[in-house]
Write a protein that holds these residues in place. Sequence first.
Motif, mmCIF file in Angstrom:
data_model
loop_
_atom_site.group_PDB
_atom_site.id
_atom_site.type_symbol
_atom_site.label_atom_id
_atom_site.label_comp_id
_atom_site.label_asym_id
_atom_site.label_seq_id
_atom_site.Cartn_x
_atom_site.Cartn_y
_atom_site.Cartn_z
ATOM 1 N N LYS A 1 -8.305 -3.465 0.804
ATOM 2 C CA LYS A 1 -9.422 -3.455 -0.141
ATOM 3 C C LYS A 1 -9.670 -4.795 -0.802
ATOM 4 O O LYS A 1 -10.722 -4.982 -1.416
ATOM 5 N N ASP A 2 -8.735 -5.718 -0.723
ATOM 6 C CA ASP A 2 -8.863 -7.001 -1.414
ATOM 7 C C ASP A 2 -8.354 -8.091 -0.479
ATOM 8 O O ASP A 2 -7.199 -8.062 -0.054
ATOM 9 N N ASN B 1 -7.699 -11.073 -1.225
ATOM 10 C CA ASN B 1 -6.868 -12.054 -1.929
ATOM 11 C C ASN B 1 -5.463 -11.536 -2.225
ATOM 12 O O ASN B 1 -4.629 -12.283 -2.725
ATOM 13 N N THR B 2 -5.197 -10.274 -1.900
ATOM 14 C CA THR B 2 -3.924 -9.649 -2.236
ATOM 15 C C THR B 2 -3.138 -9.371 -0.963
ATOM 16 O O THR B 2 -3.696 -8.874 0.022
ATOM 17 N N ASP C 1 -1.064 -13.061 -4.734
ATOM 18 C CA ASP C 1 -2.487 -13.217 -5.054
ATOM 19 C C ASP C 1 -2.814 -14.692 -4.834
ATOM 20 O O ASP C 1 -2.391 -15.556 -5.618
#
Length: 578
Positions: free
Chosen positions: A224-225, A227-228, A242
């Motif tokens: 979903k991200d 950057n993670t 992160d």
Amino acid sequence: MDVQYIYTKNRSQFGKWCDFSDYDKIEIDIKSDRTLINNFIRLDPVTQGSQYDKIYSAHEVNTNTATFKESGMHHVEGGWPKDINMHDLEQTVRYRRKIEKDEMYIHTMLQLLPQMEHCILQNNACNIYEQYFHDTEPTPLVQRTFSRTLNVYRDIIPMKRPITHLSWSPDQGTRLAVSYCNTDFKKSTIHSNCSYIWDIENPNNPFVTLKPFCPIVSMEYSPKDSNTLVSGLMSGQVASWDIRRGSDPVDVSSIEDSHHDLCNKVLWINSKTGTEFFSASKDGQIKWWDTRKIQSPMESLVIDLVKSEEQNIDNATGISALQFEPSIGTRFMCGLENGMVISGNRKGKTPGEKIATRFKAQYGPVISVERNPTFVKNFLTVGDWTARIWSEDCRESCIAWTPGHRELLTGGAWSTTRFSVFFLTKIDGTLDVWDLLVQQDAPVLSVKICDGPLTCIRPHEQGQLAAVAGKNGTTYLLEFAEALSRRLFQLLDRETRREKVIEAKNREIRLKMKSVRVEVDIDSHDGSSNMKNISYKPNRDDQLIIQCEQEYEAALETEIARHAAMDDNEINNNHLHN
């Protein structure tokens, strides 16, 4: 006496006619020098052609090209009188009934129907070679399979480090996370712990350099991200990242609550918060984590196959592969070092219920376990020298498998778009592409990627790209041919039904053997013998051997009887002749 002599000479002997002009030009006649003949090669014979007729240019005559124009016609309901509202259903029905009762209605329809029928038949006639979609290229009947290398991403450290894991970013796969770790402790002499995130368009410099305190064994992007990330470390700990905060981990689990061996698998799971994941290790434990509180795990499971009701880590079997399908929910799969595959359910009340379903998949450690992206009941296992396809409905045997390879397999994965295609990496640096609908005894494409062993493969979500990593620390981005496959469901369903029939037959044989053993035990108890009854419970292989022996003995008896009958016929014939 006058003597007169007339001297005559032909005009041809006077030489060329003198043509006086204003040009300063001298014409001379140079005789050939025979001494120069040694400088040339005589050609004999010499063929020379001449053309004395007029030369005409060639022309082609063709009729004018017919121009075609595509046009459509929009039919609407019309022809209604002005006093009839075509949108009023009651008025239109009343008017139709009035027309149908007219005396000339049937006669008029009989005259109009043949013309309408002719037009309808013309519309139904189709040209099978007509190209309806002019903006797309037709797909060839026999599609050519090929691959090419788009980019190569090399480790910026001069010393070679093996690549242990690959992960695509969720933003259309524009970035690739690569973890570098040498798991061979005897040969581990490299002191760099860095791993990289590459931009697929820039193979020269990494997009981000991750700097953990110990090497990263596995690393996964959050679905979903972009950057993670979460990672499993060689120390057995898990860490969250992160990339907006820098190259250091955001949080790391405590070493007391982490794995006792290196954490070789991490995967995200479905959750409302999108922060939960689970990890596995060769210490035989599976742990569930939350990135918001990563210091200690939320739940742990020990893979103890001896006493599944109790969690004894001393009897745990090492986990070598891990799989999670988001569409199934709490179900997960793990491959073990003893060749078993566990299909578990996190919502089981006891450890025995969580690891109830078991498959004897390989003879060695299970390197990869992958569910089919579309048919989630079927999964692929890779280990030793073969790859096998299983169905959850058949536990005793696989429904399809590849022939034994000469080289060890190091990984495998399904294609994300072509659901009958899967990839296998081998220790000799070769990548095999298998298509179950084309052929099942050999790969449709085999590519030599590098000279060293390949460690892992990760297909792109769009299907045509795949990232392949090697032990030499180099990642290769490959592009494959766009060859789509269909009707895989029928093949898997047919093989599943075949294995179910075989399992039912084996169960029937076991029941018969059990009934025979019970009768023998009863007879021995009723008799006068005091010998101890020894009951033998044959396994599946012994049953097959017994069945083969019985069939062989029956075939021998049939052949002996046939030869005996032939000998009797010969004896009778000899008596008749005598």
